[in-house]
Write a protein that holds these residues in place. Structure first.
Motif, PDB file in Angstrom:
ATOM      1  N   ARG A 209       0.711  -1.227  -0.061  1.00  0.00           N
ATOM      2  CA  ARG A 209       0.103   0.083  -0.021  1.00  0.00           C
ATOM      3  C   ARG A 209       0.811   1.393   0.058  1.00  0.00           C
ATOM      4  O   ARG A 209       0.650   2.198  -0.940  1.00  0.00           O
ATOM      5  N   MET A 210       1.782   1.297   0.854  1.00  0.00           N
ATOM      6  CA  MET A 210       2.705   2.538   0.942  1.00  0.00           C
ATOM      7  C   MET A 210       3.485   2.634  -0.341  1.00  0.00           C
ATOM      8  O   MET A 210       3.588   3.848  -0.778  1.00  0.00           O
ATOM      9  N   THR A 211       3.977   1.582  -1.051  1.00  0.00           N
ATOM     10  CA  THR A 211       4.713   1.734  -2.465  1.00  0.00           C
ATOM     11  C   THR A 211       3.941   2.591  -3.185  1.00  0.00           C
ATOM     12  O   THR A 211       4.233   3.024  -4.013  1.00  0.00           O
ATOM     13  N   MET A 212       2.598   1.813  -3.243  1.00  0.00           N
ATOM     14  CA  MET A 212       1.681   2.357  -4.454  1.00  0.00           C
ATOM     15  C   MET A 212       1.379   3.865  -4.137  1.00  0.00           C
ATOM     16  O   MET A 212       1.056   4.672  -4.902  1.00  0.00           O
TER      17      MET A 212
ATOM     18  N   LEU B 297       2.300   7.018  -6.765  1.00  0.00           N
ATOM     19  CA  LEU B 297       1.340   7.950  -7.048  1.00  0.00           C
ATOM     20  C   LEU B 297       1.196   9.369  -6.532  1.00  0.00           C
ATOM     21  O   LEU B 297       0.646  10.218  -6.704  1.00  0.00           O
ATOM     22  N   GLN B 298       2.387   9.433  -6.037  1.00  0.00           N
ATOM     23  CA  GLN B 298       3.043  10.728  -5.369  1.00  0.00           C
ATOM     24  C   GLN B 298       1.828  11.429  -4.396  1.00  0.00           C
ATOM     25  O   GLN B 298       1.743  12.518  -4.337  1.00  0.00           O
ATOM     26  N   GLY B 299       1.484  10.370  -3.896  1.00  0.00           N
ATOM     27  CA  GLY B 299       0.474  10.781  -2.552  1.00  0.00           C
ATOM     28  C   GLY B 299       1.229  10.913  -1.262  1.00  0.00           C
ATOM     29  O   GLY B 299       2.664  10.293  -1.185  1.00  0.00           O
ATOM     30  N   GLN B 300       0.899  11.498  -0.275  1.00  0.00           N
ATOM     31  CA  GLN B 300       1.586  11.918   0.998  1.00  0.00           C
ATOM     32  C   GLN B 300       0.885  11.083   1.936  1.00  0.00           C
ATOM     33  O   GLN B 300      -0.306  11.124   2.302  1.00  0.00           O
ATOM     34  N   VAL B 301       1.595  10.114   2.648  1.00  0.00           N
ATOM     35  CA  VAL B 301       0.870   9.046   3.630  1.00  0.00           C
ATOM     36  C   VAL B 301       0.905   9.831   4.934  1.00  0.00           C
ATOM     37  O   VAL B 301       2.043  10.275   5.250  1.00  0.00           O
ATOM     38  N   GLU B 302      -0.349   9.933   5.444  1.00  0.00           N
ATOM     39  CA  GLU B 302      -0.364  10.469   6.711  1.00  0.00           C
ATOM     40  C   GLU B 302      -0.386   9.343   7.790  1.00  0.00           C
ATOM     41  O   GLU B 302       0.391   9.826   8.907  1.00  0.00           O
TER      42      GLU B 302
ATOM     43  N   VAL C  66      -3.942   8.580   2.736  1.00  0.00           N
ATOM     44  CA  VAL C  66      -3.213   9.031   1.827  1.00  0.00           C
ATOM     45  C   VAL C  66      -3.774  10.533   1.369  1.00  0.00           C
ATOM     46  O   VAL C  66      -4.983  10.551   1.085  1.00  0.00           O
ATOM     47  N   HIS C  67      -2.781  11.666   1.249  1.00  0.00           N
ATOM     48  CA  HIS C  67      -3.641  12.825   0.833  1.00  0.00           C
ATOM     49  C   HIS C  67      -2.755  12.895  -0.713  1.00  0.00           C
ATOM     50  O   HIS C  67      -1.738  12.539  -1.019  1.00  0.00           O
ATOM     51  N   ASN C  68      -3.151  14.062  -1.306  1.00  0.00           N
ATOM     52  CA  ASN C  68      -2.665  14.573  -2.598  1.00  0.00           C
ATOM     53  C   ASN C  68      -2.760  13.542  -3.673  1.00  0.00           C
ATOM     54  O   ASN C  68      -2.031  13.445  -4.628  1.00  0.00           O
ATOM     55  N   LEU C  69      -3.792  12.488  -3.842  1.00  0.00           N
ATOM     56  CA  LEU C  69      -4.048  11.545  -4.750  1.00  0.00           C
ATOM     57  C   LEU C  69      -5.212  12.460  -5.572  1.00  0.00           C
ATOM     58  O   LEU C  69      -6.079  13.387  -5.538  1.00  0.00           O
TER      59      LEU C  69
ATOM     60  N   LEU D 230      -8.341   4.010  -5.175  1.00  0.00           N
ATOM     61  CA  LEU D 230      -8.900   2.586  -5.336  1.00  0.00           C
ATOM     62  C   LEU D 230      -7.329   1.625  -5.510  1.00  0.00           C
ATOM     63  O   LEU D 230      -7.294   0.547  -5.079  1.00  0.00           O
ATOM     64  N   LEU D 231      -6.568   2.206  -6.388  1.00  0.00           N
ATOM     65  CA  LEU D 231      -5.306   1.600  -6.411  1.00  0.00           C
ATOM     66  C   LEU D 231      -4.650   1.461  -5.222  1.00  0.00           C
ATOM     67  O   LEU D 231      -3.863   0.377  -4.717  1.00  0.00           O
ATOM     68  N   VAL D 232      -4.619   2.525  -4.349  1.00  0.00           N
ATOM     69  CA  VAL D 232      -3.924   2.315  -3.050  1.00  0.00           C
ATOM     70  C   VAL D 232      -4.508   1.162  -2.219  1.00  0.00           C
ATOM     71  O   VAL D 232      -3.800   0.277  -1.567  1.00  0.00           O
ATOM     72  N   ILE D 233      -5.820   1.379  -2.447  1.00  0.00           N
ATOM     73  CA  ILE D 233      -6.619   0.246  -1.283  1.00  0.00           C
ATOM     74  C   ILE D 233      -6.266  -1.040  -1.964  1.00  0.00           C
ATOM     75  O   ILE D 233      -6.104  -1.854  -0.903  1.00  0.00           O
ATOM     76  N   PHE D 234      -6.300  -1.336  -3.284  1.00  0.00           N
ATOM     77  CA  PHE D 234      -6.353  -2.757  -3.507  1.00  0.00           C
ATOM     78  C   PHE D 234      -4.693  -3.266  -3.762  1.00  0.00           C
ATOM     79  O   PHE D 234      -4.584  -4.134  -4.309  1.00  0.00           O
ATOM     80  N   SER D 235      -3.646  -2.217  -3.830  1.00  0.00           N
ATOM     81  CA  SER D 235      -2.295  -2.589  -3.959  1.00  0.00           C
ATOM     82  C   SER D 235      -1.887  -3.708  -2.765  1.00  0.00           C
ATOM     83  O   SER D 235      -0.968  -4.384  -2.972  1.00  0.00           O
ATOM     84  N   GLY D 236      -2.236  -3.579  -1.607  1.00  0.00           N
ATOM     85  CA  GLY D 236      -1.834  -4.359  -0.462  1.00  0.00           C
ATOM     86  C   GLY D 236      -2.250  -5.846  -0.947  1.00  0.00           C
ATOM     87  O   GLY D 236      -1.534  -6.693  -0.915  1.00  0.00           O
TER      88      GLY D 236
END
Length: 129
Positions: free
Chosen positions: A35-38, A42-47, A60-63, A70-76
């Protein structure tokens, strides 16, 4: 911020397999790293990251749009499935052993990652709808 939810990890371990507890924790680590890699890709900021096994959450912010979320949610779960397919051995297990969390496995790391991916996808689909 990293938060570890012990209750979520225990529930995940009991649903996936208490016999192979170290593999469950390693699968959880692979899930969160995916999840963090995705998010970074995607140049998001993990809070924040809440590690709760298959029930974890990543803020994640700045998506750019809902598709990125959805990509971040299902990348794990995708990371767990990729590890399961790469390690191999699922095809040598009995089908009943794939669903039984108390079964003795020949290739436990692959099966645990596959179970983790399926459980995480089911939970994420439930939270979406």
């Amino acid at each position: 911020m990293l938060a570890i939810d012990i209750i979520g990890l225990i529930i995940t371990a009991s649903l996936i397999g208490l016999r192979y507890l170290p593999y469950v924790f390693l699968a959880s680590l692979i899930h969160e790293i995916g999840r963090m890699t995705m998010a970074f890709f995607l140049q998001g900021q993990v809070e924040s990251v809440t590690a709760a096994g298959a029930f974890g959450a990543t803020t994640v912010h700045n998506l750019q749009g809902n598709m990125s979320a959805l990509l971040v949610i299902f990348s794990g779960p995708l990371a767990n499935y990729i590890v399961s397919a790469t390690v191999g051995g699922v095809e040598y297990e009995k089908t009943a052993a794939l669903f039984n969390p108390f079964a003795v496995l020949k290739h436990p790391f692959a099966v645990i990652n596959l179970r983790f991916a399926v459980l995480s996808i089911l939970f994420n689909l439930k939270t979406l709808f």
